[in-house]
Write a protein that holds these residues in place. Sequence first.
Motif, mmCIF file in Angstrom:
data_model
loop_
_atom_site.group_PDB
_atom_site.id
_atom_site.type_symbol
_atom_site.label_atom_id
_atom_site.label_comp_id
_atom_site.label_asym_id
_atom_site.label_seq_id
_atom_site.Cartn_x
_atom_site.Cartn_y
_atom_site.Cartn_z
ATOM 1 N N HIS A 266 -0.831 13.321 -23.611
ATOM 2 C CA HIS A 266 -0.875 12.053 -22.993
ATOM 3 C C HIS A 266 -0.038 10.952 -23.547
ATOM 4 O O HIS A 266 -0.100 10.695 -24.735
ATOM 5 N N LYS B 204 1.047 7.129 -22.452
ATOM 6 C CA LYS B 204 1.161 5.787 -21.969
ATOM 7 C C LYS B 204 0.746 6.188 -20.173
ATOM 8 O O LYS B 204 1.293 5.993 -19.501
ATOM 9 N N SER C 115 -0.612 15.557 -28.506
ATOM 10 C CA SER C 115 -0.720 14.112 -28.548
ATOM 11 C C SER C 115 -2.234 13.953 -29.374
ATOM 12 O O SER C 115 -3.084 14.904 -29.031
ATOM 13 N N THR D 9 -4.168 10.970 -28.874
ATOM 14 C CA THR D 9 -4.802 9.716 -28.423
ATOM 15 C C THR D 9 -6.293 9.446 -28.433
ATOM 16 O O THR D 9 -7.006 8.535 -28.484
ATOM 17 N N ASP E 256 -8.026 9.770 -26.052
ATOM 18 C CA ASP E 256 -8.452 8.606 -24.874
ATOM 19 C C ASP E 256 -7.855 9.240 -23.568
ATOM 20 O O ASP E 256 -6.844 8.499 -22.990
#
Length: 312
Positions: free
Chosen positions: A86, A88, A132, A134, A136
Amino acid sequence: MVLIGVTGLSYGAVQRPDYDDTPTPEFLNPSWMARIPNDQPLSEVTMPGTHNTMALYGGIYAECQTWSLPSQLHAGIRFLDIRVRHVKGNLTIHHGVSYQRAHFGHVLEGVANFLRRYPSETVLMRVKEEFSETYDIYGAVVDYIHRYAQWDLLWHSRLVPTMGEARGKLIILQDFSGPDLGMRYGSLDIADEWRVPTLLHVEEKWQSIYEHLEAAPAGSKSRIFLSYSSGAGLFAYPRAVAQRINTQLYNYLRSKTDLNQRFGIICMDFPAAPIIQMIVDFQKTDIIISSPLRHICRHKVASLNGSSYPAT
């Protein structure tokens, strides 16, 4: 059942009944779920899957498959293990640091196209974040579903569906936080002892698979069992482990005389068409799905690329 010619083998590629690292499955089985009764709970269906489904690139430590996603689905694979990076709002497919030359939209399009062609089938897809942190990805996953598939394609419940309810549906096994998109990956009964430090540890890996497969037939009928036969380590890359474990798995399944039992999802690296069919043959139903190992009735096709796929 569809038989396809073995062409374009890469140097050193192997195609055995249990293990296949060639580019093309020996034969196809795109609609095997059509024979499963509608009232059968999906938790009692035995099905083949692939670990790190899209990991076709990156060298010997990253590669876990050699068949494309369409090839896997048409060969009979019904559980996909999808890892997304992930950045952006973009979701690219990774195995660790290795980018797999695809994004999540390609996966969704591939599954949607397959289910449109074979509405008797269902596909279960584990989705998790990789390379990654994140924590989220929910919003991006939803955005990709709207852009590359249809919201109605998904099974929108944590409950285990029946086969009839699941037909034509993509069942997200959600391995990330956020509101429900489907079932929660953690709700499955999972055996995933993936660490195999050296090839001397393959027997320990096999023992964990064996114990979980032995527990599955008598296990809770409300839970889907998931057994990973895949494994890797610094001195045991995925191909080397699969070449050994797949043989043991094939011999184990071959030794079973009672096909009327469930093993759940058996998730593999470099599966071969015969072991996929062998897994499919184990169903909790009076309708036994004919196997190419017992009965041959196949049609030849030239290639997966641009070909039609006649129903079995």
